[in-house]
Design an enzyme around this catalytic site. Structure first.
Site, PDB file in Angstrom:
ATOM      1  N   HIS A  28      16.421 -42.589  -4.177  1.00  0.00           N
ATOM      2  CA  HIS A  28      17.531 -41.490  -3.812  1.00  0.00           C
ATOM      3  C   HIS A  28      18.213 -41.330  -2.255  1.00  0.00           C
ATOM      4  O   HIS A  28      18.932 -40.569  -2.146  1.00  0.00           O
ATOM      5  CB  HIS A  28      16.517 -39.916  -4.289  1.00  0.00           C
ATOM      6  CG  HIS A  28      16.525 -39.760  -5.639  1.00  0.00           C
ATOM      7  ND1 HIS A  28      15.847 -40.445  -6.522  1.00  0.00           N
ATOM      8  CD2 HIS A  28      16.986 -38.443  -6.482  1.00  0.00           C
ATOM      9  CE1 HIS A  28      16.013 -39.901  -7.773  1.00  0.00           C
ATOM     10  NE2 HIS A  28      16.625 -38.823  -7.555  1.00  0.00           N
ATOM     11  N   SER A  63      21.624 -44.934  -6.657  1.00  0.00           N
ATOM     12  CA  SER A  63      21.642 -45.799  -7.517  1.00  0.00           C
ATOM     13  C   SER A  63      22.660 -46.902  -7.438  1.00  0.00           C
ATOM     14  O   SER A  63      23.612 -46.730  -6.903  1.00  0.00           O
ATOM     15  CB  SER A  63      21.699 -45.504  -9.165  1.00  0.00           C
ATOM     16  OG  SER A  63      20.732 -44.543  -9.182  1.00  0.00           O
ATOM     17  N   LYS A 122      22.097 -39.834 -22.142  1.00  0.00           N
ATOM     18  CA  LYS A 122      21.911 -41.326 -22.578  1.00  0.00           C
ATOM     19  C   LYS A 122      20.530 -41.990 -22.446  1.00  0.00           C
ATOM     20  O   LYS A 122      20.165 -42.586 -23.187  1.00  0.00           O
ATOM     21  CB  LYS A 122      22.807 -41.901 -21.263  1.00  0.00           C
ATOM     22  CG  LYS A 122      23.400 -43.492 -21.713  1.00  0.00           C
ATOM     23  CD  LYS A 122      24.155 -44.087 -20.624  1.00  0.00           C
ATOM     24  CE  LYS A 122      24.780 -45.248 -21.003  1.00  0.00           C
ATOM     25  NZ  LYS A 122      25.854 -45.801 -20.215  1.00  0.00           N
ATOM     26  N   ASP A 123      19.698 -41.468 -21.545  1.00  0.00           N
ATOM     27  CA  ASP A 123      18.377 -41.697 -21.454  1.00  0.00           C
ATOM     28  C   ASP A 123      17.601 -41.327 -22.662  1.00  0.00           C
ATOM     29  O   ASP A 123      16.721 -41.955 -23.020  1.00  0.00           O
ATOM     30  CB  ASP A 123      17.800 -41.354 -20.095  1.00  0.00           C
ATOM     31  CG  ASP A 123      18.062 -41.981 -18.871  1.00  0.00           C
ATOM     32  OD1 ASP A 123      18.577 -43.258 -19.125  1.00  0.00           O
ATOM     33  OD2 ASP A 123      17.820 -41.538 -17.830  1.00  0.00           O
ATOM     34  N   GLU A 128      -3.188 -62.409 -22.188  1.00  0.00           N
ATOM     35  CA  GLU A 128      -2.216 -61.592 -22.863  1.00  0.00           C
ATOM     36  C   GLU A 128      -0.772 -62.299 -22.627  1.00  0.00           C
ATOM     37  O   GLU A 128      -0.661 -62.837 -21.712  1.00  0.00           O
ATOM     38  CB  GLU A 128      -2.086 -60.175 -22.422  1.00  0.00           C
ATOM     39  CG  GLU A 128      -3.140 -59.311 -23.198  1.00  0.00           C
ATOM     40  CD  GLU A 128      -2.995 -58.976 -24.695  1.00  0.00           C
ATOM     41  OE1 GLU A 128      -2.972 -57.923 -24.849  1.00  0.00           O
ATOM     42  OE2 GLU A 128      -3.205 -59.991 -25.243  1.00  0.00           O
TER      43      GLU A 128
END
Length: 428
Positions: free
Chosen positions: A219, A223, A247-248, A291
């Site tokens: 922040h 972004s 959108k998220d 894994e």
């Protein structure tokens, strides 16, 4: 970064004004993920993966807390306690499968998040700290996942712990004492299981704390975006809410749909069948593999088969495996190109996709037996991985001629809209 055009929090209700004065938590949320946080207007769906990683961590913490209420960290009963959870605890099978597959989905979205950062240059100034904290989160995830894989105390759990902790014994002089200190003995047993369980329970909360720092660091500069061009003014941004919350939300719905399909229809697809066999120190599995999310680094570890400069091959492998991750810490200074986005770096874009193919190949080699031709292919793939960061990137930074950047984010958005509208006009 301070955005003077951002909408400021001004509560109208008397209670919210009192709350804002005494404990400004609503203001914090508003400025972090609300209309008070302007975001570049051209973000695509690859910017969803940060939120999806947070959702995956939430699933892991919630299911992990409940599972810990029924799990017994004792080598004599650990395997049986997991079977008890699966068979006798109400919805225990759902919790256990959600936790196990949630770890895989967590790594999937984080790997996509990392490769998005590599493609769009999100590691470059002024976002170096965002990238560095992200790599720290990745390391904490790997440690947490390894210790969680040991807890079911099946064959692959026991022998995975034996092999992974055995890496430390390759370190001269202090290696074996470190290994004994980690395990609490000379082989994985009660002491190791208790330690791994305690750390596996603790580390997700540490990850959550580092994620808070990660978001805080994000922040400050704001972004990144697909063009890599910095925000020039209010015309380049939109409020995070409601545009990117919607959108998220869509991305989260797709994520949960895919997660549910795996959880209900193929819950063991990403696991290993040997882990449904109780741990037996006297019976070594034919093929020990970690894994899937560790396979590329496991392939790098196994790429060293010959002693070199009086250093054992095993030690070279351990150093290379850790160096493969450590390189990511130095990436902001390795890549000196002033252009961020690969959309405007034709040479870099080509080599980026070669790197993606190389990592996928390393993953395939990591799951394959340690025999020819897999060992030789793994050696070439590991060599290219290091060459990409240490040789190719510095050279590209010097010789590449980037494409012309747009003057602003708005210009790139409007230019894209004009290109889309042109064919329609021609048809008319």
């Amino acid at each position: 970064m301070s955005f003077p055009w951002a909408e400021h929090y001004a509560p109208k209700h008397p209670f919210m004004r009192w709350m804002d004065e005494k404990l400004p938590l609503p203001r914090l949320v508003y400025n972090a993920v609300g209309a008070g946080y302007p975001v570049p207007r051209n973000l695509n769906y690859f910017w969803n993966f940060g939120v999806l990683a947070g959702a995956a961590l939430g699933i892991q913490i919630l299911t992990g807390i409940i599972l810990a209420m029924h799990y017994a960290a004792n080598a004599g009963v650990a395997f049986d306690s997991v079977e008890h959870i699966m068979r006798d605890v109400n919805s225990g099978w759902l919790l256990r499968y959600a936790h196990a597959n949630g770890a895989s989905f967590f790594f999937i979205v984080v790997y996509l998040h990392i490769f998005r950062g590599l493609f769009y240059g999100s590691y470059k100034a002024p976002r170096e700290m965002v990238w560095l904290l992200g790599v720290v989160i990745f390391l904490l995830m790997m440690a947490t996942a390894f210790m969680g894989y040991v807890l079911p105390w099946g064959q692959m759990s026991f022998w995975g712990a034996q092999v992974i902790t055995g890496f430390f014994s390759a370190i001269p002089v202090v290696g074996e004492p470190i290994r004994v200190w980690l395990l609490g003995g000379f082989a994985p047993d009660n002491a190791a299981l208790n330690r791994f369980f305690s750390l596996h329970y603790l580390l997700p909360f540490v990850i959550a704390a580092v994620i808070v720092l990660h978001i805080w660091a994000l922040h400050i500069p704001g972004s990144n975006n697909p063009t890599g061009v910095e925000v020039k003014g209010p015309q380049d941004t939109v409020p995070f809410h409601p545009y990117y919350t919607a959108k998220d939300g869509f991305g989260l719905g797709v994520f949960l749909l895919c997660f549910s399909l795996l959880l209900f229809f193929a819950p063991n697809a990403l696991g290993h069948p040997d882990n449904y066999i109780p741990a037996n120190p006297l019976s070594t599995p034919a093929h020990i593999v970690p894994e899937w999310y560790f396979w590329p680094f496991y392939a790098i570890l196994r790429a060293f088969t010959v002693n070199f400069l009086w250093v054992p091959a095993k030690l070279w492998g351990v150093v290379a495996m850790f160096a493969a991750i450590a390189l990511l810490f130095f990436l902001p200074w390795i890549d000196r190109s002033p252009v961020r986005s690969a959309n405007y770096r034709p040479m870099y874009k080509w080599f980026f996709w070669v790197l993606v193919a190389d990592v996928i190949l390393l993953g395939f080699i990591g799951k394959s037996p340690a025999e020819e031709p897999y060992v030789r292919i793994g050696q070439f793939a590991a060599a290219y991985y290091f060459a990409h960061f240490l040789i190719i990137l510095p050279i590209i930074s010097r010789i590449e001629r980037p494409l012309a950047l747009p003057n602003s984010i708005t210009e790139s958005v409007l230019h894209g809209e004009a290109e889309e509208a042109a064919p329609l006009g021609q048809q008319a």
